[in-house]
Design an enzyme around this catalytic site. Structure first.
Site, mmCIF file in Angstrom:
data_model
loop_
_atom_site.group_PDB
_atom_site.id
_atom_site.type_symbol
_atom_site.label_atom_id
_atom_site.label_comp_id
_atom_site.label_asym_id
_atom_site.label_seq_id
_atom_site.Cartn_x
_atom_site.Cartn_y
_atom_site.Cartn_z
ATOM 1 C CB SER A 10 30.615 50.793 71.472
ATOM 2 O OG SER A 10 29.339 51.378 71.313
ATOM 3 C CG HIS A 35 31.471 51.565 75.764
ATOM 4 N ND1 HIS A 35 32.058 52.266 76.791
ATOM 5 C CD2 HIS A 35 30.855 52.504 74.988
ATOM 6 C CE1 HIS A 35 31.817 53.559 76.644
ATOM 7 N NE2 HIS A 35 31.072 53.737 75.558
ATOM 8 C CG ASP A 37 27.952 54.167 73.542
ATOM 9 O OD1 ASP A 37 28.609 54.850 74.351
ATOM 10 O OD2 ASP A 37 28.478 53.494 72.634
ATOM 11 C CG MET A 39 23.365 57.922 73.189
ATOM 12 S SD MET A 39 23.782 58.179 71.463
ATOM 13 C CE MET A 39 25.362 57.328 71.376
ATOM 14 C CG HIS A 68 29.544 56.774 77.430
ATOM 15 N ND1 HIS A 68 30.036 56.951 76.143
ATOM 16 C CD2 HIS A 68 29.497 58.012 77.987
ATOM 17 C CE1 HIS A 68 30.262 58.237 75.941
ATOM 18 N NE2 HIS A 68 29.938 58.903 77.036
ATOM 19 C CG MET A 70 26.801 59.962 76.025
ATOM 20 S SD MET A 70 27.135 59.195 74.426
ATOM 21 C CE MET A 70 26.864 57.486 74.864
ATOM 22 C CG MET A 139 33.316 61.649 75.036
ATOM 23 S SD MET A 139 32.923 59.907 74.772
ATOM 24 C CE MET A 139 32.286 59.930 73.082
ATOM 25 C CG ASP A 177 33.347 56.100 73.343
ATOM 26 O OD1 ASP A 177 33.262 55.584 72.219
ATOM 27 O OD2 ASP A 177 32.381 56.223 74.126
HETATM 28 C C1 DX5 Z 1 29.522 57.836 70.667
HETATM 29 C C2 DX5 Z 1 29.607 56.611 71.545
HETATM 30 C C3 DX5 Z 1 30.635 55.629 71.113
HETATM 31 C C4 DX5 Z 1 30.408 55.018 69.757
HETATM 32 C C5 DX5 Z 1 31.754 54.657 69.183
HETATM 33 O O1 DX5 Z 1 28.657 58.742 71.262
HETATM 34 O O2 DX5 Z 1 29.931 56.993 72.867
HETATM 35 O O3 DX5 Z 1 30.838 54.628 72.087
HETATM 36 O O4 DX5 Z 1 29.606 53.879 69.796
HETATM 37 O O5 DX5 Z 1 31.564 54.240 67.880
HETATM 38 P P1 DX5 Z 1 32.789 54.165 66.834
HETATM 39 O O6 DX5 Z 1 33.796 53.234 67.389
HETATM 40 O O7 DX5 Z 1 32.124 53.688 65.593
HETATM 41 O O8 DX5 Z 1 33.329 55.568 66.704
HETATM 42 ZN ZN ZN Z 2 30.521 55.481 74.458
#
Ligand code: DX5
Ligand code: ZN
Length: 221
Positions: A10, A35, A37, A39, A68, A70, A139, A177
């Site tokens: 990620s 990956h 993320d 947000m 991903h 969010m 998650m 994740d």
């Molecule tokens: C959280 C993200 C994850 C995050 C994981 O909202 O979706 O992908 O980056 O990070 P680690 O591996 O540090 O938990």
């Molecule tokens: Zn993620």
């Protein structure tokens, strides 16, 4: 039965001054996917990246870009992420009142659809679409931040979804994740996951990104 396992670093935990080099290090160490993320500061209490970063990743690598989302109202941005080069778009059931339609929209863009759910959401919430997705993401932290502790109670949900996928969509990926490390990975793999997202364990490894990826790969059964 699970697919051959893959590691999906990620980039949330990457050094954005040198994103291309960090992605290249993941690739050199044998990571299979990247990956990303996304947000929005509404669905989750953090604001990160959009299509422009996906486009930059697309120029940096041929690895599968696992995006991903969010974000609220993901349907408004699916086309932009597809055009930016996303290979897979994963949406949260909590943000999709018309989940079935949203998944059809992703397929219509020629992109692989994924569905995901928060730790507090039961597996039954995604049951009606399990036969139409390329990937289910469980998650194992509350989405919003990297570096959080793995939530043990999600192991039962991973097992539950594994058994349904085996019956109705055996080719689908079951991804996890949040809080994935060489310590938690063997347990989520035993529960039936076959794709492992890791931020901190890769990019914050004291011996570097390549070591971080290799340690996770060696933790795979
Ligand atoms: C959280 C993200 C994850 C995050 C994981 O909202 O979706 O992908 O980056 O990070 P680690 O591996 O540090 O938990
Ligand atoms: Zn993620």
């Amino acid at each position: 039965m699970p697919n051959p396992p893959v590691i999906a670093p990620s980039i949330l935990a990457a050094d954005f001054r040198q994103l291309g080099a960090d992605i290249a290090a993941c690739e050199a160490a044998g990571a299979e996917w990247i990956h990303i993320d996304v947000m929005d500061g509404h669905f989750v209490p953090n604001l990160t990246m959009g299509p422009v970063v996906v486009e930059a990743c697309r120029k940096a690598t041929n690895l599968l870009l696992d995006v991903h989302l969010m974000i609220e109202k993901p349907e408004n941005l699916l086309e932009a992420f597809a055009k930016a080069g996303a290979d897979r778009l994963t949406v949260h059931v909590e943000t999709c009142p018309h989940l079935h339609r949203t998944i059809q929209q992703i397929k219509g863009l020629g992109v692989k659809p994924g569905v995901t759910l928060n730790p507090g959401t039961p597996a039954s919430a995604i049951a009606p679409v399990l036969d139409m997705v390329d990937l289910v993401l469980v998650m194992t932290v509350n989405p919003g931040f990297g570096g959080q502790a793995f939530i043990e109670s999600q192991l039962a949900k991973i097992k539950e979804i594994r058994s349904v996928l085996d019956a109705i969509n055996p080719d689908a990926w079951l991804e996890v994740d949040g809080g994935i490390s060489e310590r938690t990975l063997p347990r989520v793999q035993s529960a039936g996951a076959d794709a492992f997202v890791a931020g901190s364990a890769v990019f914050n490894h004291p011996d570097g990104i390549e070591t971080g990826v290799r340690i996770l790969k060696s933790a795979l059964g």
